[in-house]
Scaffold this active site. Structure first.
Site, PDB file in Angstrom:
ATOM      1  N   PHE A 147       0.925  -1.117  -0.123  1.00 58.30           N
ATOM      2  CA  PHE A 147      -0.024   0.000   0.098  1.00 58.30           C
ATOM      3  C   PHE A 147       0.835   1.428  -0.168  1.00 58.30           C
ATOM      4  O   PHE A 147       1.688   1.463   1.110  1.00 58.30           O
ATOM      5  CB  PHE A 147      -0.787   0.060   1.382  1.00 58.30           C
ATOM      6  N   ASP A 233       9.293   2.723   1.800  1.00 59.08           N
ATOM      7  CA  ASP A 233       8.204   3.504   2.035  1.00 59.08           C
ATOM      8  C   ASP A 233       7.886   3.431   3.739  1.00 59.08           C
ATOM      9  O   ASP A 233       7.279   2.504   4.018  1.00 59.08           O
ATOM     10  CB  ASP A 233       6.790   2.976   1.172  1.00 59.08           C
ATOM     11  N   LYS A 262       2.706  11.358   6.908  1.00 55.65           N
ATOM     12  CA  LYS A 262       1.865  11.226   8.296  1.00 55.65           C
ATOM     13  C   LYS A 262       2.649  11.841   9.504  1.00 55.65           C
ATOM     14  O   LYS A 262       2.205  13.004   9.630  1.00 55.65           O
ATOM     15  CB  LYS A 262       1.691   9.669   8.572  1.00 55.65           C
TER      16      LYS A 262
HETATM   17  N1  PLP Z   1       2.222   4.572   2.037  1.00 57.95           N
HETATM   18  C1  PLP Z   1       1.867   3.951   2.916  1.00 57.95           C
HETATM   19  C2  PLP Z   1       2.872   2.780   3.845  1.00 57.95           C
HETATM   20  C3  PLP Z   1       0.786   4.505   3.610  1.00 57.95           C
HETATM   21  O1  PLP Z   1       0.477   3.785   4.823  1.00 57.95           O
HETATM   22  C4  PLP Z   1       0.164   5.393   3.216  1.00 57.95           C
HETATM   23  C5  PLP Z   1      -1.306   5.665   4.166  1.00 57.95           C
HETATM   24  O2  PLP Z   1      -1.745   4.974   4.823  1.00 57.95           O
HETATM   25  C6  PLP Z   1       0.516   5.956   2.171  1.00 57.95           C
HETATM   26  C7  PLP Z   1       1.555   5.487   1.542  1.00 57.95           C
HETATM   27  C8  PLP Z   1      -0.346   7.329   1.566  1.00 57.95           C
HETATM   28  O3  PLP Z   1      -0.333   8.235   2.407  1.00 57.95           O
HETATM   29  P1  PLP Z   1      -1.600   9.348   2.035  1.00 57.95           P
HETATM   30  O4  PLP Z   1      -2.905   8.924   2.511  1.00 57.95           O
HETATM   31  O5  PLP Z   1      -1.023  10.517   2.716  1.00 57.95           O
HETATM   32  O6  PLP Z   1      -1.286   9.675   0.464  1.00 57.95           O
END
Ligand code: PLP
Length: 415
Positions: A147, A233, A262
């Site tokens: 994700f 990530d 975040k």
């Molecule tokens: N990458 C990871 C590992 C995440 O958990 C999330 C959101 O939950 C994202 C990217 C996406 O972030 P955003 O919702 O700020 O676009």
């Protein structure tokens, strides 16, 4: 499906969202209006422990007073200049971020998805200009159950049907391999057109899956061997959440490229960032990437305070310690019931797995019961409930929350 008894006001507010908002989320029936530390309050004044932390954005606790003050001060001074000019916060914040995480350079954006998009662009550019990949042939290797956000490019690497169905055509240039499989990784990286390996150190959104010990280290070695950029990530796992500054630190891995979001702002403001080497970052030149709000003075000021709070309040150590206590309580609970099959996680990023079909509504119904008893959590995928409170939680509060979870689970009757 279980619902809670709601007042007229909360009904009205839920109906407004339903009537005028897109139906792109399925919220628990709770209408929140206030937060402080580990607590949230709904419009009726009912108090809850927050066990989601806005998907780990609020690691520092809700409305942290120091971050609040920074935000107020900066909002009264300068909020946005665009990158058409220099501003007096960006350079300071860039230096702060590079030193804090140990990188040459940083590129600031807003959402997590944007940071991932930025990472893809950087890695492709590096692939063509430094690795010598033929034009338009670059491949980024991603893993199953990943994700990374919701843009059309990012979902092109997703294996989640809900995220991808009827959003095609998809972006080319991704190869998907199983997670936690070094053999599959090495086979993929042998392709000379691979520019990057894109991975979460723990798959949070998928249901808090940690790879086997040694996977990240091996991935780093393989990336080095095949001249591929390790793109980590850490949007959900970073900034203290797992009991280390970064989840990669559990294996002593320093990714070639780090993606953050975040908790970079403590939940005050959308701030994300990509950190990497000069070699990678300087492949992007003026006009080739950007965002009106990316790196604005408000974001910079807030991010510096939010990260300082993590250190000053020893939140990383606290996450490690409280996480141990919490998992121990959950393991203990598993000896008293068949409803829980598993507890897993690191630090304060944990999940419990409910002993029912992933298609059942049991996990949802249990979360509704948690809410009735003063604790907010949500199922992530199917029968998995992610449990991730702000890192400011105390030992006494961990026990109080474990008591709530225990009470609900032990009294829950499968339908
Ligand atoms: N990458 C990871 C590992 C995440 O958990 C999330 C959101 O939950 C994202 C990217 C996406 O972030 P955003 O919702 O700020 O676009």
């Amino acid at each position: 499906m279980t619902t809670t008894t709601k007042t007229t006001q909360s009904h009205y507010l839920m109906e407004l969202e339903d009537r005028y908002g897109a139906h792109n989320y399925h919220p628990l029936p709770v209408v929140l209006s206030k937060g402080k530390g580990v607590f949230l309050w709904d419009v009726d004044g009912k108090k809850y422990y927050d066990f989601l932390s806005a998907y780990s954005a609020v690691n520092q606790g809700h409305c942290h007073p120091r971050i609040t003050q920074t935000m107020i001060d900066q909002a009264q001074t300068l909020t946005l200049t665009s990158r058409a000019f220099y501003n007096d916060k960006l350079g300071e914040c860039e230096k702060f971020l590079c030193e804090y995480f140990g990188y040459d350079k940083v590129l600031m954006m807003n959402s997590g998805a944007e940071a991932n998009e930025t990472a893809i662009k950087l890695v492709r550019k590096w692939g063509y200009e430094k690795k010598g990949i033929p034009t338009n042939q670059a491949v980024i290797v991603a893993v199953e159950r990943n994700f990374h956000g919701r843009t059309t490019t990012i979902i092109s690497a997703s294996t989640d049907k809900g995220a991808t169905n009827n959003f095609g055509p998809y972006m080319q240039g991704f190869q998907i391999i199983p997670y936690d499989d070094v053999t599959a990784l090495e086979a993929a990286l042998k392709n000379p057109n691979v520019a990057g390996f894109w991975v979460e150190p723990i798959q949070g959104e998928a249901g808090v899956y940690s790879p086997q010990e040694g996977y990240l280290k091996k991935a780093q070695e393989l990336c080095k061997k095949y001249n591929v950029i390790l793109m980590m990530d850490e949007i959900q796992t970073g900034i203290g959440r797992t009991g280390k500054l970064l989840a990669s630190d559990h294996e002593g891995v320093h990714p070639d490229l780090l993606i953050l979001g975040k908790a970079l702002s403590g939940g005050f403001y959308p701030v994300s960032a990509v950190l990497t080497s000069d070699e990678v970052m300087l492949t992007i030149r003026p006009g080739q990437h950007g965002s009106t709000f990316g790196g604005n003075p408000m974001a910079c000021a807030v991010a510096m305070t939010a990260l300082q709070v993590i250190k000053d309040e020893n939140l990383i150590e606290n996450a490690a310690k409280m996480g141990e206590i919490f998992r121990q309580r959950m393991r203990n609970l598993m000896t008293k019931t068949n409803l829980l099959t598993l507890v897993r996680g690191k630090g304060l990023l944990n999940a419990i797995v409910i002993n029912d079909s992933p298609d059942s509504e049991t996990a949802w119904n249990i979360c509704v019961k948690f809410a009735e008893n003063g604790l907010l959590a949500k199922p992530t995928h199917g029968n998995i409930i992610r449990l991730a409170p702000p890192l400011v939680i105390t030992e006494e509060q961990v026990h109080e929350c474990a008591d709530i979870i225990e009470k609900v689970i032990l009294n829950y009757k499968l339908g």
